[in-house]
Write a protein that holds these residues in place. Sequence first.
Motif, short mmCIF file in Angstrom:
data_model
loop_
_atom_site.label_atom_id
_atom_site.label_comp_id
_atom_site.label_asym_id
_atom_site.label_seq_id
_atom_site.Cartn_x
_atom_site.Cartn_y
_atom_site.Cartn_z
N ARG A 64 0.84 -1.21 0.00
CA ARG A 64 0.00 0.00 0.00
C ARG A 64 0.88 1.25 0.00
O ARG A 64 2.11 1.15 0.00
CB ARG A 64 -0.94 0.01 1.21
CG ARG A 64 -0.20 0.19 2.53
CD ARG A 64 -1.13 0.38 3.72
NE ARG A 64 -0.43 1.05 4.82
CZ ARG A 64 -0.97 1.34 5.98
NH1 ARG A 64 -2.23 1.02 6.23
NH2 ARG A 64 -0.26 1.95 6.92
N ASP A 120 5.97 -7.65 1.55
CA ASP A 120 5.31 -6.92 2.65
C ASP A 120 4.95 -7.87 3.77
O ASP A 120 4.86 -9.09 3.60
CB ASP A 120 4.03 -6.22 2.15
CG ASP A 120 3.68 -4.97 2.95
OD1 ASP A 120 3.88 -3.86 2.43
OD2 ASP A 120 3.21 -5.11 4.10
N ARG A 142 2.00 -7.51 5.43
CA ARG A 142 0.54 -7.73 5.32
C ARG A 142 0.23 -8.57 4.09
O ARG A 142 0.00 -8.03 3.00
CB ARG A 142 -0.17 -6.39 5.22
CG ARG A 142 0.00 -5.51 6.45
CD ARG A 142 -0.59 -4.12 6.19
NE ARG A 142 0.19 -3.11 6.88
CZ ARG A 142 -0.30 -2.25 7.78
NH1 ARG A 142 -1.56 -2.26 8.08
NH2 ARG A 142 0.50 -1.39 8.36
N ALA A 187 10.30 -7.59 8.04
CA ALA A 187 11.57 -6.86 8.03
C ALA A 187 12.21 -6.74 9.42
O ALA A 187 13.35 -6.29 9.53
CB ALA A 187 11.39 -5.47 7.43
N ASN A 228 11.70 0.29 1.19
CA ASN A 228 10.59 1.18 1.50
C ASN A 228 9.83 0.78 2.76
O ASN A 228 9.24 1.63 3.43
CB ASN A 228 9.64 1.22 0.29
CG ASN A 228 8.33 1.91 0.59
OD1 ASN A 228 8.24 3.13 0.56
ND2 ASN A 228 7.30 1.12 0.89
N THR A 236 5.88 3.42 10.28
CA THR A 236 5.72 4.87 10.17
C THR A 236 4.92 5.43 11.34
O THR A 236 4.96 6.62 11.61
CB THR A 236 4.99 5.23 8.86
OG1 THR A 236 3.73 4.56 8.82
CG2 THR A 236 5.81 4.79 7.66
N TYR A 240 10.99 7.54 15.07
CA TYR A 240 10.92 7.52 13.60
C TYR A 240 11.98 8.45 12.99
O TYR A 240 12.71 8.07 12.06
CB TYR A 240 9.52 7.92 13.17
CG TYR A 240 9.31 8.00 11.68
CD1 TYR A 240 9.10 6.86 10.91
CD2 TYR A 240 9.29 9.24 11.02
CE1 TYR A 240 8.89 6.94 9.53
CE2 TYR A 240 9.08 9.33 9.66
CZ TYR A 240 8.88 8.18 8.92
OH TYR A 240 8.68 8.27 7.56
N LYS A 266 15.18 7.52 10.52
CA LYS A 266 15.37 8.04 9.17
C LYS A 266 16.69 8.82 9.07
O LYS A 266 17.31 8.85 8.00
CB LYS A 266 14.17 8.90 8.76
CG LYS A 266 12.88 8.09 8.61
CD LYS A 266 13.04 6.98 7.55
CE LYS A 266 11.79 6.13 7.41
NZ LYS A 266 11.91 5.12 6.32
N VAL A 323 3.30 12.88 3.03
CA VAL A 323 2.55 12.40 1.86
C VAL A 323 1.18 11.90 2.31
O VAL A 323 1.07 11.20 3.32
CB VAL A 323 3.31 11.25 1.17
CG1 VAL A 323 2.54 10.75 -0.05
CG2 VAL A 323 4.72 11.69 0.77
#
Length: 258
Positions: A24, A45, A47, A72, A98, A102, A165, A169, A198
């Motif tokens: 997603r 992924d 999910r 991951a 990716n 988050t 987070y 990053k 985003v």
Amino acid sequence: MTLNTMPSTGQLAGRRILVTGAARGLGFAFAQTLCQQGAQLVMADLRAELLNEAVARLRAMGFEAHGVAFDASNPASIEQCAQQAVQTLGGLDGLVNNAAVTDSGGKGMDDIALDKWDQVMNVNVRGVWLMTRACRAALKDSGRGAIVNLASDTAMWGAPNLMAYVASKGAVMAMTRSMARELGADAITINAVAPGLVLVEATEYVPEHRHRLYIDQRALQREQGPEDVSGAVSYLLSDGARFVTGQVLPVNGGFVMN
Ligand SMILES: NC(=O)C1=CN([C@@H]2O[C@H](COP(=O)(O)OP(=O)(O)OC[C@H]3O[C@@H](n4cnc5c(N)ncnc54)[C@H](O)[C@@H]3O)[C@@H](O)[C@H]2O)C=CC1
Ligand SMILES: Cc1ncc2c(c1O)C(=O)OC2
């Protein structure tokens, strides 16, 4: 009827690429764009159900996409995912790191739970290291291997109440630079893209005033969508970026500038 079948002319024609966190959000948008540019994909992924739907959507458009479920935060699962991707695609030319946690809880630094901190670091930082390592030999064999890591501009301006987070990053940006010097020996490029806020499922919880803050401070004063980021990812995987490595590219409408 498929209008999009296998473009042989896109900037990623014939590239075999693994995209993590592709069920997603940004990862799915990247998958779609990379396919449109001619790539063959493994989408990975946590999910599994959502992933299957995402893969089916791209296949229905006539693209070559395969799904691999993985976690991951689990080193053995990362290793298995990489092996399966290489086997399925018959090699590997690109990797998009990716997948990330988050949602770090939205809590202030006094209240971040230790296990949340560990989960964020294990997925967002250790996961990027281990997946990159697991794909290294195949990317070397490619002769034109390229890696894109997802950073975030929150690490540049220091977003509050996102400290775990943000730290993760910041680590991704620093690792990208260090790994670039090691992976250069294998002719592999590695860069990071740092989007701003985003609009995707994962940021639906972000309060209106935060969206307003972002929009008002951008040179381009509008919301950012996932399709605003995918061109940068596609470019960094392409031959046009063959001498670009170790860089962090903010893709944020001119919010933070570097
Ligand atoms: N949405 C935004 O505003 C921004 C996002 N980013 C970065 O872009 C990337 C994608 O973000 P979104 O699409 O918003 O995120 P998201 O929360 O939808 O996560 C992306 C995918 O990663 C998967 N994932 C999570 N934990 C996993 C694990 N342990 N193993 C395997 N997969 C796992 C999720 O299932 C999801 O499908 C992330 O690296 C994020 O940090 C960067 C800047 C802004
Ligand atoms: C809450 C929040 N604010 C800003 C941003 C993010 C976020 O999750 C993000 O991932 O990148 C920019």
